[in-house]
Design a protein around this motif. Sequence first.
Motif, short mmCIF file in Angstrom:
data_model
loop_
_atom_site.label_atom_id
_atom_site.label_comp_id
_atom_site.label_asym_id
_atom_site.label_seq_id
_atom_site.Cartn_x
_atom_site.Cartn_y
_atom_site.Cartn_z
N THR A 97 -165.95 45.57 -43.75
CA THR A 97 -165.42 46.40 -44.84
C THR A 97 -166.46 46.55 -45.94
O THR A 97 -167.40 45.76 -46.05
CB THR A 97 -164.13 45.78 -45.43
N GLU A 101 -161.53 48.69 -51.81
CA GLU A 101 -161.96 48.31 -50.47
C GLU A 101 -161.79 49.48 -49.50
O GLU A 101 -160.82 50.24 -49.59
CB GLU A 101 -161.13 47.11 -50.00
N VAL A 114 -163.28 50.89 -45.19
CA VAL A 114 -164.04 50.54 -43.98
C VAL A 114 -165.41 51.20 -44.04
O VAL A 114 -165.62 52.18 -44.75
CB VAL A 114 -163.29 50.99 -42.70
#
Length: 736
Positions: free
Chosen positions: A473, A482, A484
């Motif tokens: 991540t 946050e 990916v």
Amino acid sequence: MLKPYADVIIDITHTAVDRAFQYEVPEELSGQAVLGAKIRAPFGNGNRLRDGYIIGFSEKPEYDPLKIKKIAAVCEDGMPLEGQMIRLAAWMKERYGSTMIQALKTVLPAKRKLKAVEKKYLVRRVSREECEELLALYRRKNQKARVRLLEAFLADEVLPYEMVVQKLRVSAASVKPFLEQGICILETKSRFRNPIGEHLVRGDSVHLNEEQRQAVNGLLTVWRGDKRPCLLHGITGSGKTEVYMEVIRRVVEEGRQAIVLIPEIALTWQTVMRFYRQFGERVSIVHSRLSAGEKSDQMERARRGELDIMIGPRSALFTPFSNLGLIIIDEEHESAYKSETVPKYHAVDTAIRRCELAGAMTILGSATPSAASYYRAQNGEYHFFQMKVRAKELSALPSVEIVDLRAELKAGNRGIFSRRLQELMVETLGRREQILLFLNRRGYAGFVSCRACGKAVKCPHCDVSLKVHRDGTLKCHYCGYETVIPKTCPSCGSGYIAGFGTGTQKVEAMVKAMFPEAAVLRMDMDTTARKGSHEAILSAFADGKADILIGTQMIVKGHDFPRVTLVGILAADLSLYSGGYEAGERTFSLLTQAAGRAGRDSLPGHVVIQSYAPDHYSVEAAASQDYEGFYWHEILYRKLLRYPPVSRMLTLLITSREEEEAEAMARTVKRQAEAINEEGILELVGPAKASVAKINDIYRYMFYAKCEEEAPLLELKQSIEALEWGKNVQYQFDME
């Protein structure tokens, strides 16, 4: 008559005992128990003897005199502190959130019990006539070793024993009869270790141009006046060091001492040589590569008044000069001046505070001043001086080219070196001139960028690059956002998206393959691990023993190599993605300093900046050496997002071996901050995991607070310190 009492800080790093305890000073210790002395005293219910430091005295007992314990001893390895140094430690404790004992240990130079360095001498005890008679005798006997010794005695009555054994090749057995007969005696003298060496000679006096003279006169006027901090902004090669030396010379002539801070050990070699040739043995150095004995000896020499000037990185700031007149911080913009251990002090602010206490002046010097220092100079907090031309008449700023690495990729060049840089390297080596290749790896780890468009994946909320975590991540360590890792670039859709993995060893291998006849040196953390390695590499390059020097930021700061005419800056924009709000400032500074290494003498210089973001304001401003253009762009960005120096920022690091405890305490801190922020003058950010979320199985969380004034942040710090902190949770403050 009332008994004297001492206020003592006990050497225990725990907030529960972070206060002064009153002790009685026995009459037999009254002469030794001075302010700042290290002592031994009974402490606690078991009266276990503990080390402590005297931070004050009083005549009245604070409670029943019969219950006040006595100081047991004054330690010989303690070094008395000036009252001003104790006040400096107290200021550091308050501002940076350490305990008093941690602050005292930082400002107190260690005096170690180490075996003194001894030097042996043979001293002739017979007359010259007797020596000549003995010489004739041993010539007849053909005893060549004794003949050599007697001939040396006729030239000099005192001979270093080391020289007798090594250069004259006279054994101890040959010397022994001379000692037994009283022809000579053996004397042993203790001496301080000298980390500079004893072979250097004094040089010529400093010659200043008109601009340098104006700077010197202005700085001395301030020194004799209000002594406010001064910012000296001089382009690379403008001769700031000559200005420093002339100001120091005047200050020393008036009986005061000076400290010169430099950001890295790598800069020590050239800097110290220049100062030593001007001031001789009244100059010394201190840094982490010296032995414990060398460090201790230099501090003892300073304390005894045998030195006028101390040079070194951050720790030199606490040299025990009794009549300090000046602190100079060269390359004041460097992050190396910020301590990474508690107390997390900044050398610039701490130097200014020490100068205030000592009646001294601080000079901050840089070709690329920090935004904070320039901001304070613009607001009138600092005096401002500027030098706009290079000191050497034939020296001019180098010509600079920016190469777009995105275009190189489109043209099929996937290598480290652009076609233009390779072409210039061939020409430079053909002229037998030298090349610096600078790999800007600062902040490279953990970010993802696109080789097609040059953009990094950034946080949509904080305008800083997201950092890669092992779970695949990307996270922001300011607000906790946050996502990916994308398979294609979010900006242009290209599949050329990845982290950066080029190192100095790889660059060295490629250079040797391209130019097998060129002599190549590499300077990085691996090649400079051993003591003296910095000096060895730099002196070898300065002496022309190599054609190309490859390295990280340690090769581009402050060095002066007259035959370097080409500087290649590889991946110039990497530090733009280091994740902090100062990324643009760091990039501009590094590129400007690197470019400034070229063409510093009569030979014209050329610089190639290779970048995936050639139109970024930091890169463009560095190429044109346009500090003001960079500053006004940068300060607007800081104002918009309330980053220092426009606002002050308090940073809190919370650590624990239990992640749940660290996270829970971070949330408690957030609630406490919200409770005292009723008027909304504080901007609170986080908590979020630290950029390195776990080290040695210790979990790390960050919390930030911003405010235009420092006082509310100090109030918040005190309220956080007063919280119920569990035994398994630790914290560190940082104030910017």
